[in-house]
Design an enzyme around this catalytic site. Sequence first.
Site, short mmCIF file in Angstrom:
data_model
loop_
_atom_site.label_atom_id
_atom_site.label_comp_id
_atom_site.label_asym_id
_atom_site.label_seq_id
_atom_site.Cartn_x
_atom_site.Cartn_y
_atom_site.Cartn_z
N ASP A 72 71.08 -84.66 -42.33
CA ASP A 72 72.01 -84.46 -41.22
C ASP A 72 71.77 -85.49 -40.13
O ASP A 72 70.71 -85.51 -39.50
CB ASP A 72 71.83 -83.04 -40.65
CG ASP A 72 72.97 -82.60 -39.75
OD1 ASP A 72 73.67 -83.47 -39.20
OD2 ASP A 72 73.14 -81.38 -39.58
N HIS B 227 75.73 -82.84 -42.43
CA HIS B 227 76.50 -81.90 -41.61
C HIS B 227 77.79 -81.57 -42.35
O HIS B 227 78.86 -82.11 -42.04
CB HIS B 227 76.77 -82.54 -40.25
CG HIS B 227 76.83 -81.57 -39.12
ND1 HIS B 227 75.71 -80.93 -38.62
CD2 HIS B 227 77.87 -81.10 -38.39
CE1 HIS B 227 76.07 -80.13 -37.62
NE2 HIS B 227 77.38 -80.23 -37.47
N TYR C 11 82.08 -77.11 -32.77
CA TYR C 11 82.47 -77.77 -31.53
C TYR C 11 83.92 -78.23 -31.58
O TYR C 11 84.33 -78.89 -32.55
CB TYR C 11 81.55 -78.95 -31.28
CG TYR C 11 81.49 -79.46 -29.86
CD1 TYR C 11 81.86 -78.67 -28.78
CD2 TYR C 11 81.03 -80.74 -29.60
CE1 TYR C 11 81.78 -79.14 -27.48
CE2 TYR C 11 80.93 -81.24 -28.31
CZ TYR C 11 81.32 -80.42 -27.25
OH TYR C 11 81.24 -80.90 -25.96
N SER D 158 76.86 -75.29 -36.81
CA SER D 158 76.91 -76.39 -35.86
C SER D 158 76.92 -75.83 -34.44
O SER D 158 75.97 -75.17 -34.04
CB SER D 158 78.10 -77.30 -36.16
OG SER D 158 77.99 -78.51 -35.46
N GLN D 159 78.00 -76.05 -33.65
CA GLN D 159 78.05 -75.36 -32.37
C GLN D 159 77.93 -73.85 -32.58
O GLN D 159 77.25 -73.16 -31.83
CB GLN D 159 79.36 -75.65 -31.64
CG GLN D 159 79.50 -74.86 -30.33
CD GLN D 159 80.85 -75.04 -29.68
OE1 GLN D 159 80.97 -75.70 -28.65
NE2 GLN D 159 81.88 -74.44 -30.26
#
Length: 319
Positions: free
Chosen positions: A273, A302, A92, A183-184
Amino acid sequence: MPLVDMPLDKLLSYEGRNPRPEDFDAYWERAIAEMKAVDPQIELRSSEFQVPFAECFDLYFTGVKGARIYAKYIRPKQSSEPHPAIVQFHGYSGNSGDWSDKVQYAALGYSFFSMDCRGQGGLSEDVGGMKGTTLRGHIVRGLDDHPDQLLFRDIFLDTAQLAGIAMSMPEVDPARVGAMGGSQGGALTIACAALEPRIKRLAPVYPFLSDYKRVWEMDLAKDAYQELKDFFRRHDPQHKREEEVFTKLGYIDIQNLAGRIEGEVMMAVGLADTVCPPSTQFAAYNKIKSPKSYELYPDFGHEGLPGFNDKTLQFMLGL
């Protein structure tokens, strides 16, 4: 092991909390039809970065709503027959990053595509046009407009369109294309394979954009999800629209797309996370019907997951 979420046995049966809109399937069929009607106007420009064993290109194409989308494209020089390819998606707010960490796949005889998400840290265009707030994030963009104006709808479609472009290249075998990202990028890997089900193998890492209501109820609407809290505080301080908001977010909730995937999945999860809680990730994983496996990192959040890049490369050698 300290728990930040559910025990593993609960994670493996968790089905998610966020509402799924009644017209979800029709919504995405309409979106896919819109994407397929776009003339991509593909442009390849030789990049300044080059290596002896591959050709590196700046690739541009037109996505939905007329945005020009950028991706790095690397193809091996020595390839006598159609070969596998990988599409990659970034985290992101970031971008496709450096060329040098992608050429390893070209050295193995694979083509490699890495996309900049529209309006984030790279070169892809954000054409705007939606009503309502755009403050601090793309999750909330379009929440005060028609669901077709949700920005992540368009980003999800960009991923599928790029995969289709990769499959259309004469040097690429369309039956041997994989997708990857963290992630994203993990969320976009899932969305890509859901909207372009010819993706054969996918390796999402701690995927974002899943089970928004669960994130909210865990009081983790911060960090990557901070814009959810900002939206309610500024635009719905008494939560009178809460059900409406979470239902609209259901259109861009990857758990609702995951059941469309046909490729083989290997997903990595850090059980510590607190950015993308494990339960939200398993909400998507548990809905995948195709062959799947997960790699657990009990003490990791993360962050970089030791060895998973190597596992991913080995996994993609099976294309």
